[in-house]
Enzyme design. Structure first.
Site, PDB file in Angstrom:
ATOM      1  N   GLN A  81       0.847  -1.181   0.000  1.00  0.00           N
ATOM      2  CA  GLN A  81       0.000   0.000   0.000  1.00  0.00           C
ATOM      3  C   GLN A  81       0.893   1.244   0.000  1.00  0.00           C
ATOM      4  O   GLN A  81       1.585   1.532   0.980  1.00  0.00           O
ATOM      5  CB  GLN A  81      -0.911  -0.016   1.220  1.00  0.00           C
ATOM      6  CG  GLN A  81      -1.746  -1.293   1.335  1.00  0.00           C
ATOM      7  CD  GLN A  81      -2.786  -1.425   0.228  1.00  0.00           C
ATOM      8  OE1 GLN A  81      -3.791  -0.726   0.215  1.00  0.00           O
ATOM      9  NE2 GLN A  81      -2.547  -2.338  -0.701  1.00  0.00           N
ATOM     10  N   ARG A  88      -4.756   3.290   4.751  1.00  0.00           N
ATOM     11  CA  ARG A  88      -4.144   4.119   3.720  1.00  0.00           C
ATOM     12  C   ARG A  88      -4.407   3.525   2.341  1.00  0.00           C
ATOM     13  O   ARG A  88      -4.703   2.331   2.192  1.00  0.00           O
ATOM     14  CB  ARG A  88      -2.642   4.269   3.961  1.00  0.00           C
ATOM     15  CG  ARG A  88      -1.800   3.026   3.783  1.00  0.00           C
ATOM     16  CD  ARG A  88      -0.335   3.399   3.977  1.00  0.00           C
ATOM     17  NE  ARG A  88       0.563   2.264   3.904  1.00  0.00           N
ATOM     18  CZ  ARG A  88       1.005   1.591   4.944  1.00  0.00           C
ATOM     19  NH1 ARG A  88       0.593   1.907   6.157  1.00  0.00           N
ATOM     20  NH2 ARG A  88       1.848   0.584   4.795  1.00  0.00           N
ATOM     21  N   ALA A 109     -11.988   1.550   4.372  1.00  0.00           N
ATOM     22  CA  ALA A 109     -10.962   0.809   3.641  1.00  0.00           C
ATOM     23  C   ALA A 109     -10.137   1.733   2.737  1.00  0.00           C
ATOM     24  O   ALA A 109     -10.393   2.935   2.642  1.00  0.00           O
ATOM     25  CB  ALA A 109     -11.608  -0.299   2.823  1.00  0.00           C
ATOM     26  N   HIS A 110      -9.163   1.132   2.061  1.00  0.00           N
ATOM     27  CA  HIS A 110      -8.228   1.936   1.271  1.00  0.00           C
ATOM     28  C   HIS A 110      -8.901   2.621   0.086  1.00  0.00           C
ATOM     29  O   HIS A 110      -9.794   2.094  -0.541  1.00  0.00           O
ATOM     30  CB  HIS A 110      -7.027   1.087   0.813  1.00  0.00           C
ATOM     31  CG  HIS A 110      -7.392  -0.108  -0.015  1.00  0.00           C
ATOM     32  ND1 HIS A 110      -6.462  -1.007  -0.453  1.00  0.00           N
ATOM     33  CD2 HIS A 110      -8.568  -0.559  -0.488  1.00  0.00           C
ATOM     34  CE1 HIS A 110      -7.043  -1.955  -1.162  1.00  0.00           C
ATOM     35  NE2 HIS A 110      -8.322  -1.695  -1.191  1.00  0.00           N
ATOM     36  N   ASN A 111      -8.417   3.859  -0.146  1.00  0.00           N
ATOM     37  CA  ASN A 111      -8.845   4.676  -1.279  1.00  0.00           C
ATOM     38  C   ASN A 111     -10.297   5.140  -1.200  1.00  0.00           C
ATOM     39  O   ASN A 111     -10.850   5.626  -2.188  1.00  0.00           O
ATOM     40  CB  ASN A 111      -8.625   3.957  -2.619  1.00  0.00           C
ATOM     41  CG  ASN A 111      -7.167   3.641  -2.862  1.00  0.00           C
ATOM     42  OD1 ASN A 111      -6.765   2.479  -2.825  1.00  0.00           O
ATOM     43  ND2 ASN A 111      -6.356   4.661  -3.081  1.00  0.00           N
TER      44      ASN A 111
END
EC number: 2.3.1.191
Length: 356
Positions: free
Chosen positions: A200, A220, A241-243
């Site tokens: 990530q 991240r 969660a990511h993004n």
């Protein structure tokens, strides 16, 4: 509680309200109508609370002009357009403030970190290389602030919080105990029966006036950053969660989970335990009721629900059986039966008309 007392007149000025009654009445705090004592201020937010207000021992009440006229047994009031908002503002007056500054002896801070002279760093906190901590920010004990993290002014980072992934926090951000911001997102590529970890490489950007509850995870991004815009508020036990991008002033209650790469608009409200799948878009001003599952994009503002509401157990079991029976019948067969029934009804109607 803050031991300092305030006059009714001063409290009224702080909320731009009208002071009615004993202007120099000294009040020591806020309380509910049921538990208020003569030194307390309480608020009345609707007509259904008028009886409770009449019986309350509160020294003064926050009310609207219309409610004041209906409460005959009280003499001391702060009259405002929105009593609940006035109450919210005055909670900050009576809130116990953190006044300590400086760095506790057991804290470990890298020499390259920039710490404001007016900040406070608690016992056993660890702050890594090239971190920045802004004016009047409070970092409580046992926090880990990893390399490259930047924290703005007047923030509160509660005990055992981890800030990592070079995340950036704006001003007046509050993060409560045991939350992790900037942890590794859940990214894996399946190949030949195995999961291959995706490093990530993104970060987390948090705007101003954001509140994050305890035991939350804000991952991240894989490449781009995870973003929480200004004014976002998250309850305890929320997973971002990511993004993911969460628009300004959106609120999420406990146990909400937002899957990766979803964009949520501004001024949305997610009730408890809402789940949202990944890679979808949700418009501004959307409300999702408790325990709903959002499986596709929402393009228009409004209130949305899913799931089964609570019934008595026996009724729920009957409904579940009927629902299963309905699911087992092909839709075309149902339509044919409905068409046949409609034909029979029309035939009967024609027969009755002929007999008349």
């Amino acid at each position: 509680m803050n031991p300092q007392n305030f006059s009714l007149e001063k409290l009224a000025r702080l909320v731009q309200g009208e002071c009615v009654g004993q202007h120099d009445l000294q009040l020591a705090g806020l309380a509910s109508l049921e538990h208020a004592a003569p030194q307390h201020l309480a608020f009345v937010n609707a007509e259904k609370y008028i009886d409770s207000a009449e019986q309350s021992k509160a020294g003064a009440l926050i009310v609207t002009a219309a409610l004041k006229e209906q409460i005959k047994s009280k003499q001391n009031f702060i009259v405002v357009a929105n009593p609940y908002l006035a109450f919210a503002i005055l909670t900050h007056v009576f809130e116990k403030k953190h006044t300590k500054t400086g760095i506790e002896s057991t804290a470990q801070i890298d020499a390259s970190a920039i710490i404001s002279d007016s900040a406070y760093i608690g016992h056993y906190a660890v702050i890594g290389e090239h971190c920045v901590v802004g004016d009047e920010t409070v970092i409580q004990s046992h926090c880990k602030i990893d390399d490259g993290v930047e924290i703005g002014k007047q923030c509160l980072i509660d005990s055992h919080v981890v800030l990592t992934g070079q995340c950036k926090l704006g001003d007046r951000v509050r993060i409560h105990a045991n939350t992790v911001v900037g942890g590794e997102g859940f990214g894996f590529a399946p190949y030949q029966g195995k999961w291959h970890r995706i490093a990530q490489l993104g970060s987390v950007r948090i705007g101003n006036d954001v509140r994050i509850g305890s035991n939350c995870s804000i991952d991240r991004g894989a490449l781009d950053d995870t973003i929480l815009e200004d004014g976002v508020i998250l309850d305890n036990l929320v997973q971002i969660a990511h993004n993911v991008k969460v628009g300004a002033n959106t609120a999420m209650a406990a146990k909400c989970g937002i899957a990766g790469s979803t964009t949520i608009g501004k001024n949305c409200i997610f009730a408890g335990a809402v789940g949202v799948v990944g890679h979808i878009n949700i418009a501004d001003n959307v409300t999702v009721t408790g325990m709903s599952m959002v499986t596709k994009s929402i393009s228009e503002a409004g209130s949305y629900s899913s799931g089964t509401p609570m019934l008595e157990s026996l009724h729920w079991k009957r409904a579940a059986v009927r629902f299963k029976q309905l699911a087992d019948v092909p839709l075309t067969q149902l339509m044919k039966k409905l068409d046949h029934m409609q034909s029979q009804v029309e035939s009967l109607e024609s027969t009755f008309k002929l007999r008349k």
